[in-house]
Structure formats: C-alpha cells, structure tokens
Write a protein that holds these residues in place. Sequence first.
Motif, PDB file in Angstrom:
ATOM      1  N   GLY A  43       0.843  -1.190   0.000  1.00 35.37           N
ATOM      2  CA  GLY A  43       0.000   0.000   0.000  1.00 35.37           C
ATOM      3  C   GLY A  43       0.874   1.233   0.000  1.00 35.37           C
ATOM      4  N   PRO A  44       0.258   2.406  -0.012  1.00 34.67           N
ATOM      5  CA  PRO A  44       1.057   3.631   0.029  1.00 34.67           C
ATOM      6  C   PRO A  44       1.885   3.693   1.308  1.00 34.67           C
ATOM      7  N   ASN A  45       3.195   3.722   1.146  1.00 32.61           N
ATOM      8  CA  ASN A  45       4.126   3.781   2.267  1.00 32.61           C
ATOM      9  C   ASN A  45       3.944   2.625   3.252  1.00 32.61           C
ATOM     10  N   LYS A  46       3.525   1.465   2.766  1.00 29.38           N
ATOM     11  CA  LYS A  46       3.356   0.255   3.588  1.00 29.38           C
ATOM     12  C   LYS A  46       4.114  -0.891   2.921  1.00 29.38           C
ATOM     13  N   HIS A  47       4.917  -1.604   3.715  1.00 26.90           N
ATOM     14  CA  HIS A  47       5.723  -2.710   3.213  1.00 26.90           C
ATOM     15  C   HIS A  47       5.689  -3.858   4.209  1.00 26.90           C
ATOM     16  N   VAL A  48       5.905  -5.080   3.712  1.00 27.30           N
ATOM     17  CA  VAL A  48       6.019  -6.240   4.596  1.00 27.30           C
ATOM     18  C   VAL A  48       7.323  -6.970   4.300  1.00 27.30           C
ATOM     19  N   CYS A  49       7.843  -7.639   5.319  1.00 23.42           N
ATOM     20  CA  CYS A  49       9.083  -8.398   5.200  1.00 23.42           C
ATOM     21  C   CYS A  49       8.799  -9.756   4.546  1.00 23.42           C
ATOM     22  N   PRO A  50       9.842 -10.472   4.126  1.00 25.57           N
ATOM     23  CA  PRO A  50       9.624 -11.787   3.503  1.00 25.57           C
ATOM     24  C   PRO A  50       8.855 -12.757   4.401  1.00 25.57           C
ATOM     25  N   GLU A  51       9.043 -12.677   5.726  1.00 27.06           N
ATOM     26  CA  GLU A  51       8.359 -13.583   6.637  1.00 27.06           C
ATOM     27  C   GLU A  51       6.855 -13.333   6.667  1.00 27.06           C
ATOM     28  N   HIS A  52       6.421 -12.112   6.401  1.00 22.49           N
ATOM     29  CA  HIS A  52       4.994 -11.784   6.451  1.00 22.49           C
ATOM     30  C   HIS A  52       4.353 -11.655   5.069  1.00 22.49           C
ATOM     31  N   ARG A  53       5.115 -11.875   4.017  1.00 20.76           N
ATOM     32  CA  ARG A  53       4.578 -11.797   2.651  1.00 20.76           C
ATOM     33  C   ARG A  53       3.470 -12.821   2.433  1.00 20.76           C
ATOM     34  N   GLU A  54       3.663 -14.043   2.894  1.00 20.92           N
ATOM     35  CA  GLU A  54       2.666 -15.108   2.723  1.00 20.92           C
ATOM     36  C   GLU A  54       1.386 -14.781   3.504  1.00 20.92           C
ATOM     37  N   ALA A  55       1.548 -14.237   4.698  1.00 16.96           N
ATOM     38  CA  ALA A  55       0.380 -13.852   5.495  1.00 16.96           C
ATOM     39  C   ALA A  55      -0.385 -12.725   4.800  1.00 16.96           C
ATOM     40  N   TRP A  56       0.343 -11.796   4.178  1.00 15.12           N
ATOM     41  CA  TRP A  56      -0.308 -10.711   3.429  1.00 15.12           C
ATOM     42  C   TRP A  56      -1.122 -11.274   2.268  1.00 15.12           C
ATOM     43  N   GLU A  57      -0.550 -12.228   1.526  1.00 12.50           N
ATOM     44  CA  GLU A  57      -1.267 -12.832   0.394  1.00 12.50           C
ATOM     45  C   GLU A  57      -2.535 -13.536   0.873  1.00 12.50           C
ATOM     46  N   ALA A  58      -2.453 -14.260   1.983  1.00 15.57           N
ATOM     47  CA  ALA A  58      -3.631 -14.945   2.532  1.00 15.57           C
ATOM     48  C   ALA A  58      -4.690 -13.925   2.959  1.00 15.57           C
ATOM     49  N   PHE A  59      -4.268 -12.810   3.533  1.00 13.66           N
ATOM     50  CA  PHE A  59      -5.180 -11.745   3.943  1.00 13.66           C
ATOM     51  C   PHE A  59      -5.886 -11.155   2.721  1.00 13.66           C
ATOM     52  N   ARG A  60      -5.147 -10.915   1.648  1.00 13.26           N
ATOM     53  CA  ARG A  60      -5.734 -10.370   0.405  1.00 13.26           C
ATOM     54  C   ARG A  60      -6.768 -11.313  -0.179  1.00 13.26           C
ATOM     55  N   VAL A  61      -6.443 -12.611  -0.230  1.00 15.43           N
ATOM     56  CA  VAL A  61      -7.373 -13.606  -0.781  1.00 15.43           C
ATOM     57  C   VAL A  61      -8.643 -13.661   0.063  1.00 15.43           C
ATOM     58  N   ALA A  62      -8.492 -13.675   1.382  1.00  9.56           N
ATOM     59  CA  ALA A  62      -9.659 -13.732   2.271  1.00  9.56           C
ATOM     60  C   ALA A  62     -10.530 -12.495   2.104  1.00  9.56           C
ATOM     61  N   ARG A  63      -9.903 -11.348   1.962  1.00  7.22           N
ATOM     62  CA  ARG A  63     -10.658 -10.105   1.794  1.00  7.22           C
ATOM     63  C   ARG A  63     -11.388 -10.089   0.451  1.00  7.22           C
ATOM     64  N   ARG A  64     -10.735 -10.598  -0.606  1.00  9.76           N
ATOM     65  CA  ARG A  64     -11.361 -10.673  -1.925  1.00  9.76           C
ATOM     66  C   ARG A  64     -12.565 -11.606  -1.894  1.00  9.76           C
ATOM     67  N   GLU A  65     -12.428 -12.761  -1.244  1.00  8.31           N
ATOM     68  CA  GLU A  65     -13.533 -13.727  -1.144  1.00  8.31           C
ATOM     69  C   GLU A  65     -14.683 -13.130  -0.328  1.00  8.31           C
ATOM     70  N   GLU A  66     -14.354 -12.377   0.708  1.00 13.31           N
ATOM     71  CA  GLU A  66     -15.379 -11.747   1.541  1.00 13.31           C
ATOM     72  C   GLU A  66     -16.184 -10.733   0.718  1.00 13.31           C
ATOM     73  N   LYS A  67     -15.510  -9.958  -0.134  1.00 11.23           N
ATOM     74  CA  LYS A  67     -16.197  -8.987  -0.979  1.00 11.23           C
ATOM     75  C   LYS A  67     -17.092  -9.665  -1.997  1.00 11.23           C
ATOM     76  N   GLU A  68     -16.649 -10.824  -2.549  1.00 10.81           N
ATOM     77  CA  GLU A  68     -17.456 -11.550  -3.535  1.00 10.81           C
ATOM     78  C   GLU A  68     -18.734 -12.092  -2.908  1.00 10.81           C
ATOM     79  N   VAL A  69     -18.677 -12.505  -1.659  1.00 14.83           N
ATOM     80  CA  VAL A  69     -19.843 -13.053  -0.977  1.00 14.83           C
ATOM     81  C   VAL A  69     -20.870 -11.948  -0.712  1.00 14.83           C
ATOM     82  N   THR A  70     -20.408 -10.751  -0.372  1.00 15.60           N
ATOM     83  CA  THR A  70     -21.335  -9.668  -0.052  1.00 15.60           C
ATOM     84  C   THR A  70     -21.944  -9.009  -1.288  1.00 15.60           C
ATOM     85  N   GLU A  71     -21.375  -9.236  -2.443  1.00 17.15           N
ATOM     86  CA  GLU A  71     -21.920  -8.605  -3.672  1.00 17.15           C
ATOM     87  C   GLU A  71     -23.045  -9.384  -4.267  1.00 17.15           C
TER      88      GLU A  71
END
Length: 91
Positions: free
Chosen positions: A63-91
């Motif tokens: 994000g703007p001025n937001k970064h994650v380290c290699p150890e948290h990159r996988e957790a970020w990807e899982a968070f993005r997928v979960a958020r995308r799936e949550e938006k699809e369910v509500t639409e």
Amino acid sequence: MTCRSVKFEGTRAIVCGRGTPMRCHACHLAGGFRCDWIVGDRGAAHPKRCGRHICPDHATKVGPNKHVCPEHREAWEAFRVARREEKEVTE
C-alpha cells in the motif's frame, strides 16, 4: 557520522546520519523500510507492528508507504485472498 550506500528504485544514493545504519533483516544490507505487518491485536488503538528493517529488494509494497518483510509476505497474500472472497460473498 556514518554513511551508507542505499539502492532505491534502480538508483543508488549515499545517506549519512548519526547512529548505526539499519540493516535488512534478510540480507544485512542497508534497510530503507520497516515491516508494517500487525503482530498484535488488530483492534487496539496502537497495534504492535513487526518493525523488522528491510531493504527495497526484500520489501513487498502492500500500500502507500506500507511494506512487509519476507516472513509476512505469505500472510499478506492470505489476507488479500480472504478479503477478496469476503467482498465476492457480499456482492
């Protein structure tokens, strides 16, 4: 005063300042970013962040001025997928 060479977006710069230069957690080169992944209670007024120093080569911009380290990159990807799936369910 200590000086260090920093690589950022394809260019190099010399940065001088007081104190010990921040080193990347992954490669021990000069780290220009800190990991912004929240490791504490997300609902807290001031949540605790990972804070590891990371260089531009090991930082993932999330994000703007937001970064994650290699150890948290996988957790970020899982968070993005979960958020995308949550938006699809509500639409």
